[in-house]
Design a protein around this motif. Sequence first.
Motif, PDB file in Angstrom:
ATOM      1  N   ILE A  78       0.888  -1.174   0.000  1.00  0.00           N
ATOM      2  CA  ILE A  78       0.000   0.000   0.000  1.00  0.00           C
ATOM      3  C   ILE A  78       0.915   1.209   0.000  1.00  0.00           C
ATOM      4  CG2 ILE A  78      -1.812   1.294   1.186  1.00  0.00           C
ATOM      5  CD1 ILE A  78      -2.659  -1.272   2.576  1.00  0.00           C
ATOM      6  N   GLU A  79       0.990   1.906  -1.127  1.00  0.00           N
ATOM      7  CA  GLU A  79       1.905   3.041  -1.203  1.00  0.00           C
ATOM      8  C   GLU A  79       1.496   4.001  -2.318  1.00  0.00           C
ATOM      9  OE1 GLU A  79       5.785   1.547  -2.022  1.00  0.00           O
ATOM     10  OE2 GLU A  79       5.277   0.785  -4.006  1.00  0.00           O
ATOM     11  N   ARG A  80       1.991   5.203  -2.208  1.00  0.00           N
ATOM     12  CA  ARG A  80       1.763   6.218  -3.242  1.00  0.00           C
ATOM     13  C   ARG A  80       2.829   6.048  -4.318  1.00  0.00           C
ATOM     14  NH1 ARG A  80       0.413  12.602  -2.377  1.00  0.00           N
ATOM     15  NH2 ARG A  80       0.793  13.321  -4.522  1.00  0.00           N
ATOM     16  N   VAL A  81       2.398   5.950  -5.566  1.00  0.00           N
ATOM     17  CA  VAL A  81       3.324   5.761  -6.681  1.00  0.00           C
ATOM     18  C   VAL A  81       2.878   6.621  -7.862  1.00  0.00           C
ATOM     19  CG1 VAL A  81       3.866   3.380  -6.009  1.00  0.00           C
ATOM     20  CG2 VAL A  81       2.016   3.825  -7.648  1.00  0.00           C
ATOM     21  N   TYR A  82       3.785   6.784  -8.802  1.00  0.00           N
ATOM     22  CA  TYR A  82       3.414   7.418 -10.076  1.00  0.00           C
ATOM     23  C   TYR A  82       3.006   6.317 -11.045  1.00  0.00           C
ATOM     24  CZ  TYR A  82       3.594   9.989 -14.448  1.00  0.00           C
ATOM     25  OH  TYR A  82       3.265  10.550 -15.661  1.00  0.00           O
ATOM     26  N   GLU A  83       1.795   6.407 -11.568  1.00  0.00           N
ATOM     27  CA  GLU A  83       1.294   5.428 -12.529  1.00  0.00           C
ATOM     28  C   GLU A  83       1.297   6.095 -13.907  1.00  0.00           C
ATOM     29  OE1 GLU A  83      -0.130   3.270 -15.109  1.00  0.00           O
ATOM     30  OE2 GLU A  83      -1.779   4.649 -14.618  1.00  0.00           O
ATOM     31  N   GLY A  84       2.228   5.667 -14.774  1.00  0.00           N
ATOM     32  CA  GLY A  84       2.458   6.381 -16.020  1.00  0.00           C
ATOM     33  C   GLY A  84       1.837   5.776 -17.258  1.00  0.00           C
ATOM     34  N   GLU A  85       1.049   4.731 -17.110  1.00  0.00           N
ATOM     35  CA  GLU A  85       0.502   4.078 -18.293  1.00  0.00           C
ATOM     36  C   GLU A  85      -0.910   4.536 -18.622  1.00  0.00           C
ATOM     37  OE1 GLU A  85      -0.128  -0.443 -20.064  1.00  0.00           O
ATOM     38  OE2 GLU A  85       0.237  -0.152 -17.925  1.00  0.00           O
ATOM     39  N   TYR A  86      -1.755   4.596 -17.631  1.00  0.00           N
ATOM     40  CA  TYR A  86      -3.175   4.903 -17.832  1.00  0.00           C
ATOM     41  C   TYR A  86      -3.541   6.254 -17.234  1.00  0.00           C
ATOM     42  CZ  TYR A  86      -8.283   4.203 -17.315  1.00  0.00           C
ATOM     43  OH  TYR A  86      -9.652   4.328 -17.352  1.00  0.00           O
ATOM     44  N   HIS A  87      -3.234   6.460 -15.960  1.00  0.00           N
ATOM     45  CA  HIS A  87      -3.584   7.713 -15.297  1.00  0.00           C
ATOM     46  C   HIS A  87      -2.590   8.826 -15.600  1.00  0.00           C
ATOM     47  CE1 HIS A  87      -6.602   5.584 -12.964  1.00  0.00           C
ATOM     48  NE2 HIS A  87      -5.693   4.720 -12.572  1.00  0.00           N
ATOM     49  N   LYS A  88      -1.303   8.435 -15.635  1.00  0.00           N
ATOM     50  CA  LYS A  88      -0.207   9.390 -15.825  1.00  0.00           C
ATOM     51  C   LYS A  88      -0.185  10.438 -14.714  1.00  0.00           C
ATOM     52  CE  LYS A  88       0.196   8.766 -20.826  1.00  0.00           C
ATOM     53  NZ  LYS A  88      -0.691   7.590 -20.881  1.00  0.00           N
ATOM     54  N   ASP A  89      -0.401   9.979 -13.496  1.00  0.00           N
ATOM     55  CA  ASP A  89      -0.257  10.832 -12.308  1.00  0.00           C
ATOM     56  C   ASP A  89      -0.094   9.932 -11.083  1.00  0.00           C
ATOM     57  OD1 ASP A  89      -2.783   9.867 -11.694  1.00  0.00           O
ATOM     58  OD2 ASP A  89      -3.818  11.740 -12.113  1.00  0.00           O
ATOM     59  N   ASP A  90       0.004  10.545  -9.915  1.00  0.00           N
ATOM     60  CA  ASP A  90       0.198   9.771  -8.696  1.00  0.00           C
ATOM     61  C   ASP A  90      -1.092   9.052  -8.289  1.00  0.00           C
ATOM     62  OD1 ASP A  90       2.774  10.591  -8.608  1.00  0.00           O
ATOM     63  OD2 ASP A  90       2.572  11.893  -6.858  1.00  0.00           O
ATOM     64  N   ARG A  91      -0.922   7.841  -7.780  1.00  0.00           N
ATOM     65  CA  ARG A  91      -2.049   7.019  -7.338  1.00  0.00           C
ATOM     66  C   ARG A  91      -1.652   6.262  -6.072  1.00  0.00           C
ATOM     67  NH1 ARG A  91      -7.031   7.796 -10.185  1.00  0.00           N
ATOM     68  NH2 ARG A  91      -6.253   9.645 -11.266  1.00  0.00           N
ATOM     69  N   ILE A  92      -2.641   5.723  -5.391  1.00  0.00           N
ATOM     70  CA  ILE A  92      -2.395   4.798  -4.292  1.00  0.00           C
ATOM     71  C   ILE A  92      -2.404   3.381  -4.867  1.00  0.00           C
ATOM     72  CG2 ILE A  92      -3.218   3.858  -2.106  1.00  0.00           C
ATOM     73  CD1 ILE A  92      -2.138   6.657  -1.856  1.00  0.00           C
ATOM     74  N   GLN A  93      -1.285   2.684  -4.736  1.00  0.00           N
ATOM     75  CA  GLN A  93      -1.188   1.304  -5.211  1.00  0.00           C
ATOM     76  C   GLN A  93      -1.481   0.346  -4.066  1.00  0.00           C
ATOM     77  OE1 GLN A  93       2.465   0.229  -7.247  1.00  0.00           O
ATOM     78  NE2 GLN A  93       2.282  -1.891  -6.561  1.00  0.00           N
ATOM     79  N   VAL A  94      -2.411  -0.569  -4.317  1.00  0.00           N
ATOM     80  CA  VAL A  94      -2.707  -1.654  -3.385  1.00  0.00           C
ATOM     81  C   VAL A  94      -2.459  -2.959  -4.132  1.00  0.00           C
ATOM     82  CG1 VAL A  94      -4.440  -2.780  -1.949  1.00  0.00           C
ATOM     83  CG2 VAL A  94      -4.453  -0.281  -2.175  1.00  0.00           C
TER      84      VAL A  94
END
Length: 218
Positions: A78-94
């Motif tokens: 569970i962490e904050r990451v940059y998601e560059g494929e679909y959202h192209k912004d920071d997200r919470i990854q679970v």
Amino acid sequence: MRLHKEGIKMIPLMAVFTGGLYVLLYWLIPFAAVQIILAIAAVIFMVLVIRFFRDPKVITPPRDGVVYAPAEGKVVVIERVYEGEYHKDDRIQVSIFMSPLNVHVNRSPVKGKVDFFQYHPGKFLVAWHPKSSTDNERTSVGFKTENGVNILMRQIAGAVARRIAFYPSIGDPMEQGTSVGFIRFGSRVDLFLPLDADIKVKIGDLTKGGETEVATLK
């Protein structure tokens, strides 16, 4: 016990392989005690294979704004990451890790529609490796909820997994808990959620696909 369609394809092949190997070893090792042990091992192996492809019935309570677990397993990230494929912004990854003993049916986490799909060939690092989310063979699936919120689900192959299946197409409507895919023999599923999502799980929690609430969306 209901079997998933992936198992209906795979179990006969595994039975032929196991039976052939047993016959070969039976003739190569002419000792009754060893032959009995081999027979027991073959039966246990086939029971585990059949159990792996189980597809239990799941009743998912429809709840607006709820993100359900897409898989059965253990929460490992569970962490904050940059998601560059679909959202192209920071997200919470679970991230949910599925061992070979877990149910490997993947389910839609939200109600809405499939908005994005991309398959990526790649490596087969162990599923809990930090780079497995970006380096392993994987599929990325974008969902858009009825309220216009976008989330990403990523199916990731592990060191043993050698097949990732996702059945719907872009534009298909989704209900919460609907069976959408399968990953064979140990793997991981990542969810990428909005930063303001209220996360309902913690590291180490055990989840059930289509039943455990992972988060609520605002």
